[in-house]
Design a protein around this motif. Structure first.
Motif, mmCIF file in Angstrom:
data_model
loop_
_atom_site.group_PDB
_atom_site.id
_atom_site.type_symbol
_atom_site.label_atom_id
_atom_site.label_comp_id
_atom_site.label_asym_id
_atom_site.label_seq_id
_atom_site.Cartn_x
_atom_site.Cartn_y
_atom_site.Cartn_z
ATOM 1 N N LYS A 1 -9.402 -9.337 9.141
ATOM 2 C CA LYS A 1 -8.817 -10.051 8.008
ATOM 3 C C LYS A 1 -8.517 -9.029 6.926
ATOM 4 C CE LYS A 1 -13.095 -11.213 5.518
ATOM 5 N NZ LYS A 1 -13.894 -12.309 4.913
ATOM 6 N N HIS A 2 -7.616 -9.357 6.024
ATOM 7 C CA HIS A 2 -7.197 -8.419 4.994
ATOM 8 C C HIS A 2 -8.376 -8.052 4.097
ATOM 9 C CE1 HIS A 2 -4.713 -6.347 2.118
ATOM 10 N NE2 HIS A 2 -5.151 -7.119 1.144
ATOM 11 N N GLY A 3 -8.593 -6.739 3.915
ATOM 12 C CA GLY A 3 -9.631 -6.258 3.010
ATOM 13 C C GLY A 3 -11.027 -6.247 3.579
ATOM 14 N N ARG B 1 -10.684 -0.364 -1.591
ATOM 15 C CA ARG B 1 -10.396 -1.436 -2.549
ATOM 16 C C ARG B 1 -9.012 -1.242 -3.161
ATOM 17 N NH1 ARG B 1 -10.608 0.274 -7.788
ATOM 18 N NH2 ARG B 1 -11.887 2.121 -8.210
ATOM 19 N N THR B 2 -8.571 0.004 -3.320
ATOM 20 C CA THR B 2 -7.230 0.261 -3.844
ATOM 21 C C THR B 2 -6.173 -0.234 -2.871
ATOM 22 O OG1 THR B 2 -8.036 2.207 -5.034
ATOM 23 C CG2 THR B 2 -5.658 2.041 -4.700
ATOM 24 N N LEU B 3 -6.349 0.088 -1.586
ATOM 25 C CA LEU B 3 -5.401 -0.361 -0.572
ATOM 26 C C LEU B 3 -5.436 -1.884 -0.417
ATOM 27 C CD1 LEU B 3 -5.946 2.404 2.142
ATOM 28 C CD2 LEU B 3 -4.193 2.296 0.367
ATOM 29 N N LYS B 4 -6.618 -2.471 -0.531
ATOM 30 C CA LYS B 4 -6.731 -3.927 -0.459
ATOM 31 C C LYS B 4 -5.962 -4.590 -1.598
ATOM 32 C CE LYS B 4 -10.160 -7.645 -0.885
ATOM 33 N NZ LYS B 4 -11.599 -7.949 -1.126
ATOM 34 N N ASP B 5 -6.160 -4.097 -2.818
ATOM 35 C CA ASP B 5 -5.483 -4.687 -3.978
ATOM 36 C C ASP B 5 -3.977 -4.478 -3.935
ATOM 37 O OD1 ASP B 5 -7.837 -5.657 -4.957
ATOM 38 O OD2 ASP B 5 -8.063 -4.203 -6.577
ATOM 39 N N CYS B 6 -3.528 -3.429 -3.229
ATOM 40 C CA CYS B 6 -2.093 -3.158 -3.094
ATOM 41 C C CYS B 6 -1.489 -3.846 -1.862
ATOM 42 C CB CYS B 6 -1.854 -1.653 -3.014
ATOM 43 S SG CYS B 6 -2.217 -0.755 -4.547
ATOM 44 N N GLY C 1 4.117 6.352 -6.163
ATOM 45 C CA GLY C 1 3.285 5.380 -6.860
ATOM 46 C C GLY C 1 1.946 5.191 -6.186
ATOM 47 N N LEU C 2 1.957 5.110 -4.855
ATOM 48 C CA LEU C 2 0.721 4.940 -4.105
ATOM 49 C C LEU C 2 -0.175 6.161 -4.231
ATOM 50 C CD1 LEU C 2 -1.105 3.422 -2.154
ATOM 51 C CD2 LEU C 2 0.282 4.321 -0.263
ATOM 52 N N CYS C 3 0.404 7.349 -4.114
ATOM 53 C CA CYS C 3 -0.386 8.579 -4.212
ATOM 54 C C CYS C 3 -1.028 8.707 -5.589
ATOM 55 C CB CYS C 3 0.493 9.798 -3.918
ATOM 56 S SG CYS C 3 1.041 9.920 -2.198
ATOM 57 N N SER C 4 -0.271 8.398 -6.636
ATOM 58 C CA SER C 4 -0.808 8.483 -7.994
ATOM 59 C C SER C 4 -1.947 7.497 -8.195
ATOM 60 C CB SER C 4 0.301 8.227 -9.017
ATOM 61 O OG SER C 4 1.302 9.216 -8.938
ATOM 62 N N ARG C 5 -1.761 6.284 -7.708
ATOM 63 C CA ARG C 5 -2.795 5.254 -7.857
ATOM 64 C C ARG C 5 -4.073 5.661 -7.127
ATOM 65 N NH1 ARG C 5 -2.885 -0.531 -8.168
ATOM 66 N NH2 ARG C 5 -5.112 -1.115 -8.260
ATOM 67 N N LEU C 6 -3.928 6.188 -5.908
ATOM 68 C CA LEU C 6 -5.102 6.615 -5.154
ATOM 69 C C LEU C 6 -5.847 7.745 -5.854
ATOM 70 C CD1 LEU C 6 -3.797 6.495 -1.465
ATOM 71 C CD2 LEU C 6 -5.746 5.219 -2.384
ATOM 72 N N LYS C 7 -5.115 8.700 -6.403
ATOM 73 C CA LYS C 7 -5.770 9.820 -7.082
ATOM 74 C C LYS C 7 -6.598 9.345 -8.263
ATOM 75 C CE LYS C 7 -2.476 13.457 -5.801
ATOM 76 N NZ LYS C 7 -1.459 14.422 -6.298
ATOM 77 N N LEU D 1 -9.072 -7.372 -7.494
ATOM 78 C CA LEU D 1 -8.246 -8.556 -7.715
ATOM 79 C C LEU D 1 -8.963 -9.828 -7.263
ATOM 80 C CD1 LEU D 1 -4.632 -7.412 -6.742
ATOM 81 C CD2 LEU D 1 -5.632 -7.663 -9.019
ATOM 82 N N SER D 2 -9.887 -9.690 -6.326
ATOM 83 C CA SER D 2 -10.664 -10.837 -5.858
ATOM 84 C C SER D 2 -11.668 -11.299 -6.897
ATOM 85 C CB SER D 2 -11.405 -10.475 -4.566
ATOM 86 O OG SER D 2 -12.364 -9.448 -4.811
ATOM 87 N N GLY D 3 -11.870 -10.487 -7.948
ATOM 88 C CA GLY D 3 -12.825 -10.828 -8.996
ATOM 89 C C GLY D 3 -14.164 -10.135 -8.863
ATOM 90 N N LYS D 4 -14.378 -9.411 -7.757
ATOM 91 C CA LYS D 4 -15.656 -8.752 -7.556
ATOM 92 C C LYS D 4 -15.758 -7.479 -8.375
ATOM 93 C CE LYS D 4 -15.631 -8.497 -3.037
ATOM 94 N NZ LYS D 4 -16.037 -8.275 -1.646
#
Length: 420
Positions: free
Chosen positions: A30-32, A269-274, A313-319, A347-350
């Motif tokens: 499942k996702h995430g 968690r970054t990849l999950k939120d994206c 954008g993805l690379c910057s966010r991950l860094k 984003l799930s609130g956790k």
């Protein structure tokens, strides 16, 4: 169809002291899911030394090699397995007909209220008991009275979903009594009421404090309390490479970054939120303080990352999320000195696990008493943050008005949070 659900999680303990334990998860995907698993592993005070993740979009297979972190010697392995097992989607046929299972109801929030005499390390000792009993601190309000007494309000949820039973409540009170001893004046536990909503937010932050706390990246300026010590400048070094030549269907992310105890969680968690899907991932062992990761990913629509703007954008966010997952500063709050720690909320609130535990442990080790403390949510830069605020007692071995002393405190707290 697949493995039975009670075999979805296997834990093989190391044979010798210091040898990693192996956690294997084999269940419908499942996702995430990988992020959620790393969240629980981190919550149990474990450090992931190596990992492999693979999925075909229907079924996943994950293996994590873990060791207890030095600040968390006690690990409840049966409880860990149960918590991980609860994350795994059902292995029944109905899962394949509907891979969006209904959300389970939120755990009830309880108010733990105790009044006692103050002493150094008290707040961490109570927090340690709650963590060991698998009680999650949602909010907290700590106040010290002028006569040296403490009123603590802990809003907690029970990961074991048993706090409604007399046996569980008695066990909690017994463990707290062992820590508080004769200093405890009163201790009460009940379901939280409207007062929980009143403590959901935090008191306002000044524009200057908010700007520094939520900076996009760390500052080199010595005037900033987040300025890095000389041996931690490597924290700002990371390399993320995008490669579309090795797979016809997936984009390869090659990551080289300084290691810390929550690195896998921060990436996942970054990849999950994206809304990014991982088909295969390999986390290599630590090498000279750095970690290499290879991740084969797809966008939500199943396509590769070919747009240069999306890649950047993805690379910057991950860094940012890898290098600066937690913000730590010291600021003046009127005549008082305040330590602030912030982390982005999923984003799930956790929120992030064990932040309150690590900060109070670092302050206890420094011999600094906490005059008051609170946890709340704060929105900034289109993101929600969890903010921890601690008013520090001036009667300690540090001259809190001194910039060097403040940087030493920030450095010690950050190291504890990052596991260094």
């Amino acid at each position: 169809m697949g493995v039975p659900s009670d075999d979805a999680v296997l834990i093989q303990k190391g044979n010798k002291l210091g040898e990693p334990h192996v956690i294997t998860v084999n269940c419908p995907d499942k996702h995430g899911l990988g992020c959620d698993i790393c969240h629980i592993i981190l919550d149990f005070g474990l450090f992931i030394t190596k990992g492999d993740v693979s999925t075909d979009g229907i079924w996943c297979y994950m293996v994590f090699w873990v060791v207890p972190h030095s600040s968390s010697p006690v690990v409840r392995w049966p409880s860990l397995k149960n918590r991980l097992q609860s994350l795994c989607p059902s292995c029944s046929v109905t899962f394949y007909l509907n891979d969006q299972p209904s959300n389970s109801p939120a755990s009830p929030v309880y108010l733990l209220k105790f009044f006692c005499l103050d002493r150094k390390g008290l707040l961490h000792d109570v927090t340690r008991v709650l963590c060991e009993l698998e009680l999650t601190i949602q909010k907290v309000k700590v106040t010290t009275t002028p006569d040296g007494r403490v009123l603590d309000l802990f809003f907690i949820t029970d990961n074991m979903e048993l706090l409604h039973t007399e046996e569980r409540q008695h066990h909690l009170c017994k463990q707290l009594d062992a820590v508080l001893g004769d200093s405890c004046i009163s201790c009460k536990l009940r379901l939280a009421g409207p007062e929980y909503d009143c403590h959901h937010g935090i008191s306002s932050l000044s524009p200057a404090v908010a700007e520094e706390l939520f900076l996009f990246e760390l500052s080199d300026k010595e005037t900033r309390s987040q300025a890095l010590s000389s041996d931690m400048t490597k924290l700002k070094k990371a390399n993320v490479v995008v490669d579309n030549s090795l797979s016809p269907a997936h984009t390869l992310l090659q990551i080289h970054c300084v290691d810390h105890k929550s690195l896998f969680y921060d990436i996942l968690r970054t990849l999950k939120d994206c809304n990014i899907k991982i088909a295969f991932g390999r986390f290599s062992p630590n090498s000279k303080g750095y970690r290499d990761l290879d991740l084969f990913i797809q966008q939500k629509d199943g396509k590769k990352f070919v747009d240069p703007e999306k890649q950047n954008g993805l690379c910057s966010r991950l860094k940012v999320e890898m290098l600066h997952p937690l913000r730590v500063i010291i600021a003046n709050r009127g005549p008082d000195t305040e330590l602030l720690v912030a982390n982005p909320v999923e984003l799930s609130g956790k929120g992030r696990p064990r932040v309150f535990y690590d900060v109070t442990l670092a302050l206890k080790a420094l011999g600094i008493c906490i005059f008051s403390a609170e946890i709340g949510r704060y929105s900034s830069s289109d993101r929600e943050w969890e903010v921890y605020r601690f008013l520090l007692d001036e009667n300690c071995g540090f001259q809190l008005s001194n910039t060097l002393a403040r940087n030493q405190i920030v450095d010690r707290v950050r190291r504890m949070l990052m596991g260094w």
